[in-house]
Write a protein that holds these residues in place. Structure first.
Motif, PDB file in Angstrom:
ATOM      1  N   ASP B  56       1.127  -1.319   0.043  1.00 50.66           N
ATOM      2  CA  ASP B  56      -0.232   0.094  -0.318  1.00 50.66           C
ATOM      3  C   ASP B  56       0.957   0.950   0.071  1.00 50.66           C
ATOM      4  O   ASP B  56       1.006   1.648   1.093  1.00 50.66           O
ATOM      5  CB  ASP B  56      -1.169  -0.032   1.616  1.00 50.66           C
ATOM      6  N   HIS B  58      -0.063   4.508   0.223  1.00 51.18           N
ATOM      7  CA  HIS B  58      -0.382   5.699   1.055  1.00 51.18           C
ATOM      8  C   HIS B  58      -0.263   5.421   2.248  1.00 51.18           C
ATOM      9  O   HIS B  58       0.536   5.935   2.711  1.00 51.18           O
ATOM     10  CB  HIS B  58      -2.362   5.512   0.535  1.00 51.18           C
ATOM     11  N   ARG B 221     -11.255  14.557   0.776  1.00 57.42           N
ATOM     12  CA  ARG B 221     -11.515  13.281   1.093  1.00 57.42           C
ATOM     13  C   ARG B 221     -10.860  11.890   0.631  1.00 57.42           C
ATOM     14  O   ARG B 221     -10.990  10.929  -0.229  1.00 57.42           O
ATOM     15  CB  ARG B 221     -12.696  13.592   1.485  1.00 57.42           C
ATOM     16  N   ASP B 222      -9.467  12.403  -0.285  1.00 56.35           N
ATOM     17  CA  ASP B 222      -8.781  10.901  -0.583  1.00 56.35           C
ATOM     18  C   ASP B 222      -8.447   9.711   0.467  1.00 56.35           C
ATOM     19  O   ASP B 222      -8.715   9.954   1.882  1.00 56.35           O
ATOM     20  CB  ASP B 222      -7.499  12.037  -0.896  1.00 56.35           C
ATOM     21  N   ARG B 223      -8.347   8.749  -0.102  1.00 55.29           N
ATOM     22  CA  ARG B 223      -7.764   7.556   0.276  1.00 55.29           C
ATOM     23  C   ARG B 223      -6.495   7.744   1.678  1.00 55.29           C
ATOM     24  O   ARG B 223      -6.633   7.596   2.697  1.00 55.29           O
ATOM     25  CB  ARG B 223      -7.342   6.678  -0.479  1.00 55.29           C
ATOM     26  N   ARG B 226      -8.457  10.129   4.882  1.00 55.95           N
ATOM     27  CA  ARG B 226      -8.853   8.834   5.976  1.00 55.95           C
ATOM     28  C   ARG B 226      -8.454   8.031   6.047  1.00 55.95           C
ATOM     29  O   ARG B 226      -8.281   7.338   7.303  1.00 55.95           O
ATOM     30  CB  ARG B 226      -9.324   8.129   4.142  1.00 55.95           C
ATOM     31  N   LEU B 227      -6.966   7.004   5.538  1.00 55.60           N
ATOM     32  CA  LEU B 227      -6.201   6.471   6.351  1.00 55.60           C
ATOM     33  C   LEU B 227      -5.191   7.138   7.568  1.00 55.60           C
ATOM     34  O   LEU B 227      -4.525   7.128   8.734  1.00 55.60           O
ATOM     35  CB  LEU B 227      -4.970   5.515   4.801  1.00 55.60           C
ATOM     36  N   ASP B 358     -16.528   1.909   8.846  1.00 57.33           N
ATOM     37  CA  ASP B 358     -15.898   3.028   7.278  1.00 57.33           C
ATOM     38  C   ASP B 358     -16.024   3.973   9.146  1.00 57.33           C
ATOM     39  O   ASP B 358     -16.921   3.779  10.296  1.00 57.33           O
ATOM     40  CB  ASP B 358     -17.457   2.778   6.765  1.00 57.33           C
TER      41      ASP B 358
END
Lengths: 334, 461
Positions: B56, B58, B221-223, B226-227, B358
């Protein structure tokens, strides 16, 4: 050797590491300071930064080690020194704060002006800290710190000897840094920078030697106890330091590289241990002996355990860090 | 106690106040940075591990960014920590003189942890490009251990100041014998060290999550965001319930071991059973004003029964009574209140994650997370105010007064002013540098994220 003497030796080992690695760090800052503002100074600055970046934090920890061992193993000496020499100590601490911050921030800033301001802070404070630490050492050697503490806040260190030792600390750091940088640039095959730092290593060696010689005269008049012992029991170490210094000059002039660092380190180590021998058995000549200032035995045992742990854990880790840095496995920018 | 208060009162009183203020300020500044040093390594290694296991990019990018941020906070923390060790001599020389051989033991051990952490931090942050990925990951692991070990040692030293033991004094009040294990493992060590290490994980978890929550509220609000929110928030939310349990235990232990501190922080003036638990309010000699009182609850919390007798300030000699009762009381309440609110946040997050895998899809959740970091820091400061101000007038509880420990040096107020200026610059500089980093990362964009490891290194692994 009593437990207290052994703890004092550990204190000296810490001080030796700090003088060698911390001293070279400060010296790097010194060369940064006088490298010149424009493009002229850019290459040496980059060279200095590449060498310092991965290791300066670890080098700095030796100071913490020395402080903690001093206050734990010899509490009365610590409080006497800090309650007397608080002015130069606070100024040295100021230098440490500015230097650390300047160095850390400069790497992360992009704007040229910001980088310059931070770089200047870093470089000027590199001068403050070794100078004032030198005055502290000089004041202790001169016997200006009374065992009961609270000595005069100014006349204890504003004297020829402490000031000379301060200047000698700056010059010695510059000398160590230049020699280390000669080694780095030779390894990198950067001939221009190699010659640049060679010249400076020679210059710094001469200046440091001159301060040391002047310091001997000041020792004679201001720190008689230390002078007498330095020229008797401590004499072999003084001679060793001189020999290392002379040999280093020869190696430098002939363009050799192998022995540069050991010789530079040897010259400094011999002086530090010469000072230790000359002060023995006093921590504060001639008012506080090592055994008078010593903490109870169980505390000393903890100091020994910590020192053993340092030898087993910290030194190999440091060796790993320096090896990775020397093999260019660590970046200097992030 | 030998009478050491021989100084002219005015001068020493003035020095005492200045020295205490300076110590409080520099400690308050440093402690936030030390929390980052203790808990950020684990947070970034979780991201690093996930990134390597799942390929990953990210997660790897987050680990890399956090490590670069830590390079800055660690450097600032190293100098502010050095200042503290200078201050032990510059501000409290008599404390070190009398108790350095006892107090210093934990610090000597801490020195090793700090040293190892500094070394491996350098390897980790400067090793991204050229070390092999898993070797690089493992080079970060010592930092997690040394962070916890270092926090344990320093807080054990503080616990010893609250519950001193393990030393013998002679008639002159000098330390003549030391039992290091008793010093390190004094009655307060267990709960204080656990409380502080968990606090560090909460502060860092909520703080890092709050930064990404702010970004998400601004529409990023990209990944990556979030991560960047979920990883640290999960760690903080796991630490919070444990912290509530440890904190509750700590309060009960303090009621028993340090009754003066407990009485002051709970505004208990008269010893007796059936003590009211006051929430908020101002402590006065005539009782607590403007508080919500719950009759009997304080006694119940101390001993599981409203009949439990709790010692009040009337049983504490006047010259051994902590100052600033209202400050202590409100600090304690603020800490507990914030801790409980963060527990609510943890439950909310945990419940929604359990049901839907979520985060809660309301901006109110992001708003709550975005203030959680600041709130956790405030709670941390409040806790230290209770610990330190609540121990006054003692520096070593029952053995040495803070007024006996303070320096006789001149110019302490001047030095304090200088320190304020210097730290204002330091704090501003650190924040500007971190913001600059974050801006550069934003410009780079979340879509263009690639593995921070060099391609050849990845093949080699």
């Amino acid at each position: 050797m009593s437990k207290a003497d052994a703890a004092a030796a550990i204190l000296w080992v810490g001080a030796t590491f700090y003088a060698l690695f911390g001293g070279a760090d400060f010296g790097g800052g010194f060369w940064d300071l006088i490298a010149g503002w424009d493009e002229r100074g850019q290459r040496p600055r980059e060279t200095i930064q590449r060498s310092l970046t991965p290791v300066w934090e670890a080098n700095h920890v030796w100071l913490i080690f020395v402080l903690v061992v001093l206050w734990t193993a010899f509490p009365p000496a610590f409080s006497a020194i800090f309650s007397t020499l608080y002015v130069p100590i606070a100024l040295a601490a100021l230098g440490i704060v500015l230097r650390g911050a300047g160095f850390a921030f400069r790497k992360s800033l992009v704007g040229l002006r910001q980088r310059r301001a931070m770089g200047a802070t870093f470089a000027i404070s590199s001068l403050l800290t070794p100078f004032f630490m030198g005055t502290v050492v000089g004041a202790i050697a001169a016997g200006n710190v009374p065992a009961e503490g609270n000595g005069d806040a100014f006349s204890s260190w504003i004297q020829p000897l402490p000031l000379l030792i301060g200047a000698m600390f700056v010059a010695t750091g510059a000398y160590l840094a230049a020699v280390f940088l000669v080694g780095d640039t030779r390894r990198a095959g950067d001939e221009e920078m190699e010659r640049y730092f060679e010249r400076r290593a020679l210059g710094a060696a001469v200046v440091a030697g001159a301060f040391a010689a002047a310091g001997l005269f000041a020792l004679h008049s201001e720190a008689r106890y230390v002078f007498d012992r330095l020229t008797a029991e401590g004499l072999p170490l003084v001679v060793l330091s001189l020999l290392c210094g002379a040999a280093l000059l020869l190696v430098l002039l002939r363009g050799g590289r192998r022995l540069l660092r050991p010789l530079a380190a040897g010259a400094v180590i011999a002086v530090i241990w010469g000072w230790g021998v000359a002060q023995f058995p006093y921590l504060l000549p001639t008012s506080l002996r090592i055994d008078q200032a010593a903490a109870p035995d169980p505390t000393m045992t903890i100091i020994f355990i910590v020192f053993a742990a340092a030898a087993v854990v910290v030194l190999p880790s440091l060796a790993l860090l320096y090896t990775l840095a020397q093999r260019d496995l660590l970046e200097s920018e992030h | 106690m030998p009478p050491l208060d021989l100084l002219p009162l005015a001068a020493s009183e003035s020095n005492l106040l200045a020295a205490r203020e300076q110590m409080a300020f520099t400690l308050g500044f440093h402690i936030v940075l030390s929390c980052i040093g203790v808990a950020l390594p684990a947070t970034m290694l979780v991201a690093n591990y996930l990134g390597l296991k799942k390929g990953d990019a990210h997660a790897l990018e987050l680990a890399k960014r956090w490590s670069k941020a830590m390079a800055v906070t660690f450097a600032v923390g190293a100098v502010t920590g050095t200042v503290l060790s200078f201050e032990f001599g510059l501000l409290w020389p008599q404390f070190e003189h009398r108790f350095g051989s006892v107090f210093g033991i934990a610090f000597a051990i801490e020195g090793i942890f700090f040293f190892v952490e500094a070394i491996f931090l350098a390897v980790y942050i400067y090793g991204w490009k050229r070390l092999k990925p898993w070797a690089h990951f493992w080079s970060g692991v010592p930092m997690v251990i040394t962070g916890i070990g270092g926090a344990f040692s320093v807080v054990a030293a503080n616990a010893w100041m609250n519950q001193p033991q393990g030393f013998t004094l002679n008639a002159a009040g000098e330390v003549v014998d030391v039992e290091p294990l008793k010093v390190l493992f004094n009655p307060a060590t267990g709960y204080e060290t656990a409380h502080m290490i968990l606090a560090a994980y909460m502060v860092v978890g909520f703080l890092v999550a709050s930064i990404y929550a702010v970004g998400m509220l601004k529409g990023r609000r990209d990944r990556l965001h979030r991560l960047g929110l979920v990883i640290p928030l999960t760690i903080a939310c796991l630490a919070t319930p444990v912290q509530l349990f440890v904190g509750d235990t700590a309060a009960r232990e303090i009621a028993e071991d340090q009754p003066a501190k407990f009485a002051a922080m709970e505004c208990i003036y008269e010893t007796g059973p059936d003590q009211t638990e006051y929430l908020g309010g101002i402590c006065t000699e005539d009782g607590v004003k403007g508080a919500i009182g719950i009759p009997g609850l304080d006694s119940f919390l101390v001993g599981w029964s409203t009949d439990t007798e709790v010692i009040g300030l009337n049983h504490i000699p006047d010259d051994e009574e902590p100052p600033a009762h209202t400050l202590l009381h409100l600090s304690f309440d603020a800490m507990v209140g914030i801790g409980s609110a963060l527990m609510g946040l943890a439950l909310w997050f945990g419940f929604v994650w359990w049901r839907r895998r979520d985060i809660p899809q309301t901006p109110w959740f992001l708003r709550a997370v975005s203030i959680s970091g600041g709130a956790a820091i405030v709670a941390l400061w409040c806790g230290w105010i209770v610990t330190e101000v609540g121990r006054q007038p003692w520096i070593v509880n029952g053995y040495m007064r803070t007024s006996e420990a303070v320096t006789e040096a001149g110019g302490i107020w001047f030095a304090f002013g200088l320190v304020l200026l210097l730290y204002a610059g330091l704090g501003t500089g650190a924040i500007l540098v971190l913001r600059g980093m974050s801006r550069r990362w934003r410009e780079q964009g979340a879509e263009n994220v690639q593995s921070p490891y060099a391609p050849q290194a990845e093949e080699a692994s």
